[in-house]
Design an enzyme around this catalytic site. Structure first.
Site, PDB file in Angstrom:
ATOM      1  N   ASP A  95       0.733  -1.252   0.106  1.00 43.70           N
ATOM      2  CA  ASP A  95       0.416   0.124   0.191  1.00 43.70           C
ATOM      3  C   ASP A  95       0.675   0.809  -0.393  1.00 43.70           C
ATOM      4  O   ASP A  95       1.987   1.476   0.796  1.00 43.70           O
ATOM      5  CB  ASP A  95      -1.037   0.322   1.338  1.00 43.70           C
ATOM      6  CG  ASP A  95      -2.617  -0.702   1.398  1.00 43.70           C
ATOM      7  OD1 ASP A  95      -2.123  -1.232   0.371  1.00 43.70           O
ATOM      8  OD2 ASP A  95      -2.093  -1.598   1.842  1.00 43.70           O
TER       9      ASP A  95
ATOM     10  N   GLU B  38       2.913   2.611   5.910  1.00 47.43           N
ATOM     11  CA  GLU B  38       2.923   1.174   6.870  1.00 47.43           C
ATOM     12  C   GLU B  38       3.285   0.269   5.298  1.00 47.43           C
ATOM     13  O   GLU B  38       4.127  -0.723   5.589  1.00 47.43           O
ATOM     14  CB  GLU B  38       1.677   0.184   7.285  1.00 47.43           C
ATOM     15  CG  GLU B  38       1.405   1.280   8.642  1.00 47.43           C
ATOM     16  CD  GLU B  38       2.706   1.237   9.940  1.00 47.43           C
ATOM     17  OE1 GLU B  38       2.667   0.162  10.115  1.00 47.43           O
ATOM     18  OE2 GLU B  38       2.446   1.984  10.836  1.00 47.43           O
TER      19      GLU B  38
END
Length: 792
Positions: free
Chosen positions: A83, A87
């Site tokens: 993504d 994170e």
DNA sequence: CAGTGAGCGAGCTTCCGCTTGACTT
């Protein structure tokens, strides 16, 4: 491997879809989220060495890492497609580090939606890993570790072992504690609401008009005075106001709004919602379910438009794009929506169907026209008073999105039932009253949090992420800070004063108020820990703490701030607080003296003792050791902070001997699992409506016999040591404290002892357990060594 | 699992955010 390209994404379901879009030159694999993290034991952060993190491959990821290493060796190019948020960037970086990827053959790509176009575009526009973004994640990770692992041990020492504190969970507990205190401190005030039904003052037209007085009276006297006035008053319409109004649909679902609606509409817990959504996602029926974005792909918007047009016609379609407004949103995904918008339903379990249909409706509605309505407000004047009655009516002119979806709300107030159709009326028209009624109402304390409304609040504060809302709630429940319960309401009296045909009548009525269902209640421990943290770690438990550090993470991500500097600035004063708090005495569970027992004249107090909250009658006296104080545990739901003397005194009435049966004493008490009657060695739970303080011997015997009967039915076969029992998941074999499976095709009625022994042998004999069942035996084993409370 | 209510005192616990299964009495 025949493919030249290895693409790594985070989720296996995503990998499957992407593989289809990319064709046979690409092998798509999943990392299953983070593969590496700080060491589990110890701080894992080298404070003296510029906060250097010590990373290790997570226990459950060794297999994945091994596999990915192999594939990446064979590939010509490795595409890191995690993504596009903090994170995700860190996952890509950890992959590069752990797999030992050659920079020349590694490409970082991102896409926001899983469509062929978006993915092919991403492949055309690779970039390098953004180390600033990775550093922002490292700062986040290290900060959370420092807070969690430096504060929790203080709680073990000062309060109770195995407790925990953290940037997110401690604030969640704080919200619940503070709300409870607001409720404890709340004094409901009564007031009177007046409503009236009017008829036309002419025989040729017929209607009845419901209306409400524009003020609420504080006292009974005011109310009665007003009704007395009404007896001789004349009523007429002094104003009719019509206003157009419109309603717009809500944006498509994010994790938090899905959890809220599924809770309001179906009563799902947030964890339940996520599990069901996960199944739908894995089956390819919905897009990713952990998201904070309300964004829809252009393809989805187009598909929605087509579906709406073909189902309801073009007038119902209105294309909309929504802005995500929640704090700290990272927008790595789309909103939660059906993958195929033309499918209004899917196959699956009843719950999956329900949740899917909810998602479908919400998505479709978000792309539909506004509803337009006309709101009419009629004002009715009273000849001898300045107060006015008001009737409000609403007519739906065009339903628009309401055809598909109506959002539910948290506060179901009883007030808004008066939006009926307004009959044809004229200005100055005379009315006569059919009945005027004043009802006593009470102001309400702020609502307790449900799981879903807590998630809503956390999202507003920017605390927690879509992937952690449900786990955080489990954690604070597991720690015993909070419980999720139903609580019965209390009976209360209220007055109803009505005026009909010139006569005033007063009635006393009864209602149940304050019933709670699946709400979050703080425990004494939760309140104690919260107060301790408030006192000593005010900064960390501040509602704005996360928002503040998020700003700094953003600065790190944009390269304006070095992450170790940011951590250093936080850690120095924080660590001072940690050291200081070690010196202060352990928090004394705020002992409360409630008063004296009228029977014995001894003082009654409540406090947290070794085994939890306890009420104490009398004080220990060294001169007279025989005069020991009497103790009684507080009941579930009673708080040290709010228990009354009366409630505490009642606790000493139990356990209660209510007679004998078959030569054994019948003793009623309240235990861990609620009220019970003990009969020799057997315990039988009392029924829902049995009060342990008044339950009779006859009733107790009835319950014992009922339980005996049930036990009998539970046992299918009894071979002494070996039993065949009926369980929650069907019949099973019970042998020496262990349970053994029964093959599905086995005929349970034809089972013999020999056959059972054979089945047990086949499954391997498990170590003997002393408890009744496997679970309780382990629970009992854990309890064997009670942990010492260290005093400072 | 249905009690207890101090002391002896090893070695353990814990954070947040990314992801899924294996298993249930």
């Amino acid at each position: 491997m025949q493919q030249d390209n290895l693409v790594i994404v985070e989720s296996p379901a995503k990998a499957k879809t992407i593989e289809k879009f990319l064709g046979d030159k690409y092998l798509v694999k999943s990392s299953y989220g983070h593969i590496r993290d700080l060491v589990k034991k110890g701080l894992g952060v080298d404070i003296a060495n510029r906060y250097k993190p010590e990373y290790v491959i997570s226990d459950d990821k060794h297999g994945v890492v091994k596999e990915l290493k192999q594939f990446s060796k064979e590939a010509k190019f490795v595409w890191l497609a995690s993504d596009e948020d903090r994170e995700g960037e860190a996952i890509a970086w950890h992959l590069q580090e752990t797999l030992g990827l050659d920079k020349n053959k590694t490409r970082r790509i991102v896409f926001h939606e899983i469509t062929k176009n978006a993915i092919q575009n991403a492949i055309k526009n690779p970039r390098d890993i953004d180390i600033n973004l990775v550093d922002a994640q490292q700062a986040r990770r290290v900060l959370d570790r420092l807070v969690g692992f430096e504060v929790s041990p203080i709680l073990w020492k000062k309060v109770k072992p195995s407790l925990s504190a953290g940037r997110v969970q401690s604030v969640a507990v704080r919200l619940i504690v503070e709300r409870e205190r607001e409720i404890i401190g709340f004094n409901p005030e009564s007031y009177y609401r007046v409503s009236a039904i009017f008829n036309p003052d002419s025989p040729d037209s017929k209607f009845s008009l419901k209306s409400e007085l524009n003020v609420k009276f504080k006292t009974l006297k005011e109310t009665e005075d007003f009704l007395n006035h009404c007896k001789s008053a004349e009523f007429s319409i002094s104003g009719i106001e019509k206003k157009p109004a419109k309603k717009s649909p809500s944006p498509p679902f994010t994790t938090s709004t899905l959890q809220q609606e599924a809770s309001r509409k179906f009563g799902f817990s947030v964890g339940q919602t996520m599990t069901i959504a996960q199944h739908l996602y894995e089956a390819g029926k919905i897009t990713y379910m952990r998201t904070d974005s309300t964004n829809l792909s252009t393809l989805a918007i187009e598909a929605a438009k087509n579906t709406i047009t073909s189902l309801y016609g073009a007038t119902y379609s209105k294309t909309r794009q929504y802005k995500t407004k929640s704090k700290g949103a990272q927008e790595a995904h789309e909103a939660i929506r059906p993958t195929e918008l033309e499918n209004a339903t899917v196959s699956g379990t009843a719950q999956e169907k329900k949740l899917y249909e909810l998602i479908w409706k919400r998505t479709i509605a978000s792309q539909m026209s506004d509803a337009s309505l006309e709101r009419t407000v009629v004002t009715i004047s009273i000849s001898n008073s300045n107060y006015k009655f008001q009737a409000v009516g609403e007519v739906l002119l065009f339903d628009g999105f309401l055809k598909v979806y109506i959002e539910s709300s948290d506060d179901e107030t009883e007030d808004d039932n008066s939006k009926d159709l307004i009959p044809p009326l004229k200005e100055n028209q005379k009315l006569i009253y059919n009945g005027i009624e004043a009802t006593e109402r009470f102001t309400q304390h702020p609502a307790r949090y449900s799981e879903a409304s807590l998630v809503k609040k956390m999202e507003e504060l920017g605390i927690g992420r879509p992937s952690t809302y449900a786990p955080t709630i489990s954690t604070i429940i597991r720690r015993g800070y909070v419980t999720k319960e139903d609580r019965p309401g209390e009976q209360r009296e209220y007055l109803k004063i009505s005026l009909k045909k010139g006569v005033i009548k007063k009635d006393k009525k009864q209602e149940t108020a304050g019933t709670e269902k699946s709400k979050l209640f703080p425990s004494d421990i939760g309140m104690l820990v919260n107060d301790f943290l408030m006192e000593n770690f005010n900064n960390v438990i501040d509602y704005n703490f996360t928002a503040n550090v998020e700003e700094q993470f953003d600065e790190i991500a944009s390269g304006e701030l070095e992450w170790t500097k940011m951590i250093d600035k936080f850690y120095k004063p924080f660590h001072e607080d940690v050291e200081k708090s070690k010196d202060i005495s352990r928090p004394t569970a705020s002992e409360r003296v409630l008063g004296t027992d009228p029977k014995t004249g001894k003082p009654v107090s409540v406090r947290i003792a070794r085994f939890g909250p306890v009420a104490q009658l009398g004080v220990a006296d060294e001169e007279q050791p025989a005069n020991k104080p009497v103790y009684a545990s507080l009941k579930k739901g009673q708080l040290i902070e709010s228990i009354s003397l009366e409630e505490a005194l009642k606790l000493f009435d139990l356990p209660r001997n209510i007679g004998q049966y078959e030569g054994e004493d019948l003793v009623v008490g309240v235990g861990k699992f609620g009220p019970y009657v003990r009969f020799g060695k057997t315990f039988v739970s009392l029924g829902k409506n049995d009060d342990p303080y008044i339950v009779t011997k006859e009733r107790a015997i009835e319950l014992i016999e009922e339980k005996r009967l049930k036990e009998k039915e539970k046992t299918i076969k009894d071979f002494g040591d070996i039993k065949v029992l009926n369980g929650r998941f069907g019949p099973y074999i019970f042998y020496k404290g262990n349970n053994y499976k029964l093959p599905k095709d086995e005929n349970k009625d034809a089972l013999t002892k020999e056959k059972c022994e054979e089945l047990i042998q086949k499954q391997g004999i498990k170590p003997e357990k002393t408890g009744k069942t496997g679970k309780s035996a382990t629970a009992a084993a854990k309890k064997v060594s009670p942990v010492k409370k260290t005093k400072k």
